[in-house]
Scaffold this motif. Structure first.
Motif, PDB file in Angstrom:
ATOM      1  N   THR A  39       0.826  -1.203   0.000  1.00 35.09           N
ATOM      2  CA  THR A  39       0.000   0.000   0.000  1.00 35.09           C
ATOM      3  C   THR A  39       0.860   1.252   0.000  1.00 35.09           C
ATOM      4  O   THR A  39       2.032   1.216   0.378  1.00 35.09           O
ATOM      5  N   THR A  40       0.293   2.364  -0.435  1.00 32.18           N
ATOM      6  CA  THR A  40       0.977   3.640  -0.304  1.00 32.18           C
ATOM      7  C   THR A  40       0.118   4.631   0.467  1.00 32.18           C
ATOM      8  O   THR A  40       0.422   5.825   0.525  1.00 32.18           O
ATOM      9  N   ASP A  41      -0.949   4.107   1.070  1.00 33.34           N
ATOM     10  CA  ASP A  41      -1.816   4.964   1.885  1.00 33.34           C
ATOM     11  C   ASP A  41      -1.147   5.243   3.220  1.00 33.34           C
ATOM     12  O   ASP A  41      -0.781   4.310   3.955  1.00 33.34           O
ATOM     13  N   LEU A  42      -0.972   6.518   3.531  1.00 36.88           N
ATOM     14  CA  LEU A  42      -0.170   6.887   4.703  1.00 36.88           C
ATOM     15  C   LEU A  42      -0.758   6.366   6.007  1.00 36.88           C
ATOM     16  O   LEU A  42      -0.028   5.871   6.869  1.00 36.88           O
ATOM     17  N   LYS A  43      -2.068   6.455   6.145  1.00 35.17           N
ATOM     18  CA  LYS A  43      -2.681   5.965   7.389  1.00 35.17           C
ATOM     19  C   LYS A  43      -2.447   4.473   7.569  1.00 35.17           C
ATOM     20  O   LYS A  43      -2.126   3.995   8.664  1.00 35.17           O
ATOM     21  N   THR A  44      -2.609   3.720   6.480  1.00 32.35           N
ATOM     22  CA  THR A  44      -2.381   2.279   6.552  1.00 32.35           C
ATOM     23  C   THR A  44      -0.921   1.978   6.892  1.00 32.35           C
ATOM     24  O   THR A  44      -0.628   1.111   7.733  1.00 32.35           O
ATOM     25  N   GLY A  69       3.830  13.923  -0.516  1.00 30.17           N
ATOM     26  CA  GLY A  69       2.673  13.864  -1.403  1.00 30.17           C
ATOM     27  C   GLY A  69       1.384  14.225  -0.684  1.00 30.17           C
ATOM     28  O   GLY A  69       0.596  15.066  -1.152  1.00 30.17           O
ATOM     29  N   GLU A  70       1.186  13.632   0.480  1.00 27.62           N
ATOM     30  CA  GLU A  70      -0.027  13.899   1.269  1.00 27.62           C
ATOM     31  C   GLU A  70      -0.087  15.373   1.676  1.00 27.62           C
ATOM     32  O   GLU A  70      -1.152  15.981   1.772  1.00 27.62           O
ATOM     33  N   MET A  71       1.109  15.918   1.922  1.00 24.27           N
ATOM     34  CA  MET A  71       1.172  17.315   2.331  1.00 24.27           C
ATOM     35  C   MET A  71       0.779  18.235   1.170  1.00 24.27           C
ATOM     36  O   MET A  71       0.009  19.182   1.340  1.00 24.27           O
ATOM     37  N   ALA A  72       1.313  17.914   0.015  1.00 26.22           N
ATOM     38  CA  ALA A  72       0.995  18.708  -1.180  1.00 26.22           C
ATOM     39  C   ALA A  72      -0.496  18.641  -1.499  1.00 26.22           C
ATOM     40  O   ALA A  72      -1.097  19.619  -1.954  1.00 26.22           O
ATOM     41  N   GLN A  93      11.603   6.733   0.305  1.00 26.59           N
ATOM     42  CA  GLN A  93      10.284   6.387  -0.244  1.00 26.59           C
ATOM     43  C   GLN A  93       9.156   6.849   0.691  1.00 26.59           C
ATOM     44  O   GLN A  93       8.183   7.464   0.265  1.00 26.59           O
ATOM     45  N   LEU A  94       9.358   6.552   1.977  1.00 24.11           N
ATOM     46  CA  LEU A  94       8.345   6.956   2.955  1.00 24.11           C
ATOM     47  C   LEU A  94       8.225   8.481   3.023  1.00 24.11           C
ATOM     48  O   LEU A  94       7.109   9.031   3.074  1.00 24.11           O
ATOM     49  N   LEU A  95       9.370   9.147   2.988  1.00 20.40           N
ATOM     50  CA  LEU A  95       9.347  10.609   3.047  1.00 20.40           C
ATOM     51  C   LEU A  95       8.619  11.198   1.836  1.00 20.40           C
ATOM     52  O   LEU A  95       7.909  12.202   1.960  1.00 20.40           O
ATOM     53  N   GLU A  96       8.762  10.565   0.676  1.00 23.22           N
ATOM     54  CA  GLU A  96       8.072  11.037  -0.535  1.00 23.22           C
ATOM     55  C   GLU A  96       6.557  10.942  -0.384  1.00 23.22           C
ATOM     56  O   GLU A  96       5.814  11.837  -0.786  1.00 23.22           O
ATOM     57  N   VAL A 116      -1.220   5.275  19.910  1.00 24.25           N
ATOM     58  CA  VAL A 116      -0.199   6.070  19.229  1.00 24.25           C
ATOM     59  C   VAL A 116      -0.675   6.413  17.821  1.00 24.25           C
ATOM     60  O   VAL A 116      -0.527   7.550  17.356  1.00 24.25           O
ATOM     61  N   TYR A 117      -1.234   5.426  17.158  1.00 22.31           N
ATOM     62  CA  TYR A 117      -1.773   5.672  15.817  1.00 22.31           C
ATOM     63  C   TYR A 117      -2.786   6.818  15.831  1.00 22.31           C
ATOM     64  O   TYR A 117      -2.691   7.777  15.060  1.00 22.31           O
ATOM     65  N   GLU A 118      -3.722   6.742  16.755  1.00 25.01           N
ATOM     66  CA  GLU A 118      -4.760   7.779  16.825  1.00 25.01           C
ATOM     67  C   GLU A 118      -4.192   9.146  17.213  1.00 25.01           C
ATOM     68  O   GLU A 118      -4.611  10.184  16.684  1.00 25.01           O
ATOM     69  N   PHE A 119      -3.239   9.115  18.114  1.00 23.37           N
ATOM     70  CA  PHE A 119      -2.578  10.354  18.551  1.00 23.37           C
ATOM     71  C   PHE A 119      -1.949  11.066  17.356  1.00 23.37           C
ATOM     72  O   PHE A 119      -2.143  12.277  17.152  1.00 23.37           O
ATOM     73  N   ILE A 120      -1.233  10.297  16.554  1.00 24.74           N
ATOM     74  CA  ILE A 120      -0.556  10.886  15.390  1.00 24.74           C
ATOM     75  C   ILE A 120      -1.567  11.360  14.346  1.00 24.74           C
ATOM     76  O   ILE A 120      -1.423  12.455  13.774  1.00 24.74           O
ATOM     77  N   VAL A 121      -2.581  10.567  14.126  1.00 24.39           N
ATOM     78  CA  VAL A 121      -3.596  10.961  13.133  1.00 24.39           C
ATOM     79  C   VAL A 121      -4.227  12.296  13.520  1.00 24.39           C
ATOM     80  O   VAL A 121      -4.353  13.200  12.693  1.00 24.39           O
ATOM     81  N   ARG A 122      -4.571  12.442  14.804  1.00 22.51           N
ATOM     82  CA  ARG A 122      -5.168  13.708  15.241  1.00 22.51           C
ATOM     83  C   ARG A 122      -4.189  14.857  15.071  1.00 22.51           C
ATOM     84  O   ARG A 122      -4.571  15.987  14.744  1.00 22.51           O
TER      85      ARG A 122
END
Lengths: 207, 207
Positions: free
Chosen positions: A78-83, A137-140, A130-133, A193-199
């Motif tokens: 996957t390339t979905d950041l949340k996943t 992308g998500e930021m852009a 790769q991860l940084l890219e 931790v996942y939820e913390f970062i997502v928020r």
DNA sequence: GTCTATAAAAGGATAGAC
DNA sequence: GTCTATCCTTTTATAGAC
């Protein structure tokens, strides 16, 4: 030929060495203790690995492989950041619950002898680009808040690793030295931790 | 009486010991190196501190005092969580930029010998309850999201301390070993960590 | 208080028998 | 391959002169 036990003995030595080196560090480890734990004598350690340093290097390199997340694998799927985020955090915490000494061991030895990193670099092919890219992308796309992509990566590592590195401190002061409930806390962190970062980074679309 | 230099010598020894112990750890430190750095000989170390262990204990206890945030001080001034948060993160990062070896040193030694904590507990009066109460209060008022208050405290510590503990790893892999820009990154974290946490826990009133 | 010299112990490494 | 015995260096610690 030989008596046919050499793989077995080598494995016994490595198992003992892992235990002693990760608990005591290079400087604090004793060849005698490793020999005792392996159920053999000191001479055998040198027969199989020549020197303390060579034995240590073997253990350290292996540990570093476990320690640095194999993000490449997830990137196939996957390339979905949340996943990806969920996968990284989960895998870290699962590994470290089994190997609680890993973070302090790695960080400590890199501290004392940063040159280890040079060797490891070439041998383990660590590459976060790769991860940084993906983060860029998500930021852009305006999905996550503006920040240095490396900063997000550092925060992910911080939140995943620190509670293991600081376990003796934190579990005593905040969990009253109750190891069972501290492990429960660490396991819950796969979600929290996942939820913390997502928020913290994903732009809310709820408004 | 004496020649009048004893305070001076003791202070020279302590300064050297701080340096060597925090860089090498208890097991890796050598009394000879401490003596050399202090500009005296080994015999003097024992004259002033009797043994390596006693000298180490003195250095360790002092370091722990710096390491554990003196939240009590800020609590005199304010009980506003955002203000406290900013103060804690700022003070941590300021201290650690001057003393980069502190986190690894403390965490490592607590790892190897957790009993140190028992002694330190009584002597430094570490007590996070007041801060935890404030967090609970904000939660009850609906200002921050529901979570274990200790979890928030762990996350604050993680984000503040980890980038120092993992400096050799992170600065090489993500900052190309450019120490100057890594320090700049650490300083910026006084703001970015604060903002990261605020976004993660404070309920937005912008909707 | 400070030094030199040395004891005493620990720990890594090797030789040589089996 | 495995063991015992031993070497040799490092390192903590102390004795004793000044």
């Amino acid at each position: 030929m030989n008596s046919g036990t050499e793989r077995n003995t080598e494995e016994k030595i490595l198992k003992a060495a892992r235990q002693v080196f990760t608990e005591k560090g290079m400087a604090g480890a004793r060849m005698q203790e490793i020999a005792d734990k392996a159920g053999i004598n000191k001479a055998m350690l040198h027969y199989y690995f020549r020197s303390k340093e060579k034995l240590f290097d073997r253990v350290f390199k292996e540990a570093f492989g476990l320690f640095w997340p194999r993000v490449d694998q997830y990137l196939q799927t996957t390339t979905d950041l949340k996943t990806l985020l969920k996968a990284i955090v989960t895998s870290y915490i699962d590994v470290l619950i089994d190997q609680p000494f890993l973070p302090i061991f790695i960080l400590n030895e890199l501290h004392r002898n940063p040159d280890h990193l040079k060797r490891l670099f070439f041998e383990t092919g660590v590459d976060p680009t790769q991860l940084l890219e993906i983060i860029k992308g998500e930021m852009a796309a305006g999905n996550i808040v503006e920040m240095d992509p490396r900063e997000l990566l550092v925060n992910i590592l911080s939140l995943s690793l620190f509670p293991f590195a600081a376990r003796p401190l934190v579990s005593r002061i905040l969990w009253d030295n109750d190891q069972e409930s501290y492990v429960a806390f660490l396991k819950e962190r796969k979600n929290t931790v996942y939820e913390f970062i997502v928020r913290a980074v994903f732009v809310s679309s709820a408004c």
